[in-house]
Design a protein around this motif. Sequence first.
Motif, PDB file in Angstrom:
ATOM      1  N   ALA A   1      -6.089  51.624 -15.227  1.00 58.59           N
ATOM      2  CA  ALA A   1      -5.910  51.226 -13.880  1.00 58.59           C
ATOM      3  C   ALA A   1      -4.656  50.652 -13.732  1.00 58.59           C
TER       4      ALA A   1
ATOM      5  N   SER B   1     -12.221  51.848 -12.448  1.00 61.52           N
ATOM      6  CA  SER B   1     -11.338  50.747 -12.591  1.00 61.52           C
ATOM      7  C   SER B   1      -9.993  50.686 -11.592  1.00 61.52           C
ATOM      8  N   ASN B   2      -9.529  51.866 -11.127  1.00 59.83           N
ATOM      9  CA  ASN B   2      -8.659  52.129 -10.307  1.00 59.83           C
ATOM     10  C   ASN B   2      -9.060  51.404  -8.926  1.00 59.83           C
TER      11      ASN B   2
ATOM     12  N   CYS C   1      -8.866  47.624  -9.523  1.00 61.23           N
ATOM     13  CA  CYS C   1      -7.430  47.146  -9.494  1.00 61.23           C
ATOM     14  C   CYS C   1      -6.796  47.232  -7.906  1.00 61.23           C
TER      15      CYS C   1
END
Lengths: 305, 182
Positions: A141, A174-175, A178
């Motif tokens: 990410a 996770s992306n 983030c």
Amino acid sequence: MSQLSQPHLLGIKNITTSDIRKIFETADNFKQVINRPIKKVPSLRDITIANLFFENSTRTRISFELAEKRLSADVLNFSASNSSVSKGETLIDTVNNILAMKVDIVVMRHQAPGACVFLSKHIEAQIVNAGDGTHEHPTQALLDAYSIRERLGDVEGKKVVIVGDIMHSRVALSNIYCLKKLGAEVMVCGPSTLIPKFIESLGVKIETNLRKALEWCDVANMLRIQLERQDIKYFPSLREYTMMYGLNLKMLENLNKEIVIMHPGPINRGVEITSDIADSEHSIILDQVENGVAVRMAVLYLLAS
Amino acid sequence: MNRRILLNAKQIEVISQRLCCQLMELHGNFKNTAIIGLQPRGVFFARRIHRIIAEMTRNTQVKYGDLDTTFYRDDFRRGNEIHEPKLLNIDFNIEDLNIILVDDVLYTGRSVRAALDALNDFGRPAKVELMTLIDRRFNRELPIQPDYVGFEVDTRSNEKVKVEWNDEEGNKIWILENNSLT
């Protein structure tokens, strides 16, 4: 112990926005280092790092290993397939045995979500999560957001759509964390069976029509269908998935704007993305791989300091 | 904290001119010589030297670079203050060049050691020389001595020398003394 707010990098969820910015600024310096004739600095010369990969990996593993070597750390590689794990040893026993040989940082990929969090509660070393099941993949990410920042100047205010198997993808989760922390707008797109019910609570938009999603976004991050994690059928066939959610050049040409195409790899050419896009100037797939080394160097450097 | 001025703007100007004359005496037209400033604080002085040299030699092509030594420091993981990496900018090949490393204050010599290591990663210079505006000569921890010295000062370890770069008029060098340690 660490220049970040956390002693470990277990996920993006529990690090701060200023941590992410610090990682990016440090990665800028390391990107310069890895583009020099001598691509190495002596910062981590007295540190030993163990790469424990309980699950298959090519990019992440090579990328971590290169990052470690370019920081002059001593590197120890371990993969579950040819180890005592197959003889019935538990995770903590395996790791503790490795730590008894004086290891400072553990980089771990594991098939069980939360394996790194569990380990961080039981062992002394610092832990970097290199992917834990369907949970998080923080360095991916970070490098994705770093690549967006590099291409578009900033992440804040950008519209990013993540397309594909959101349900089984640690990269997607996770992306989302983030990009949201950096002020981007995020949309997920895929068959409704592959979009988890809770996802809206993370503040992302949901779209099941790929064309509409592409019209909305500045960046499209195409994910692979994780057939190995799917225990039941979520869509009739891969061919049908490709017809509905596969990206091809014609679709991009019909848009009246330029968008950036990303893919965390491995690519299934002709399924989620066609070759003419993967190899085109729209795609920053290989920039992502290059930035991966710089970002991982930054993470290890900041955690170790 | 007590503080007194060590050098004022006029004195810094005179010293800079003198150092540049010394450099020209040995390096002529600077065809084979480059000036490299040490990040973070040496670059202000180094750029100034570079500017004066360019004026004196009428050579606008004198090579100049900034060198950051953060990743080469020997106090990493030793609980000291954290150093943020700064810009590193050397866009020429240093192989077989005469390099003049420029820093503002030479204290323990550890930054210079790190700089020599860092420089090594860019190639093998013909010769490396060291210029410093202020030499705190009795505080060295490594056998490193400057080739060109602006001003020598005898200080104790509880004192600090601070170079303040403002506009041309406002440059000053301070000695700060921390009473609590005396």
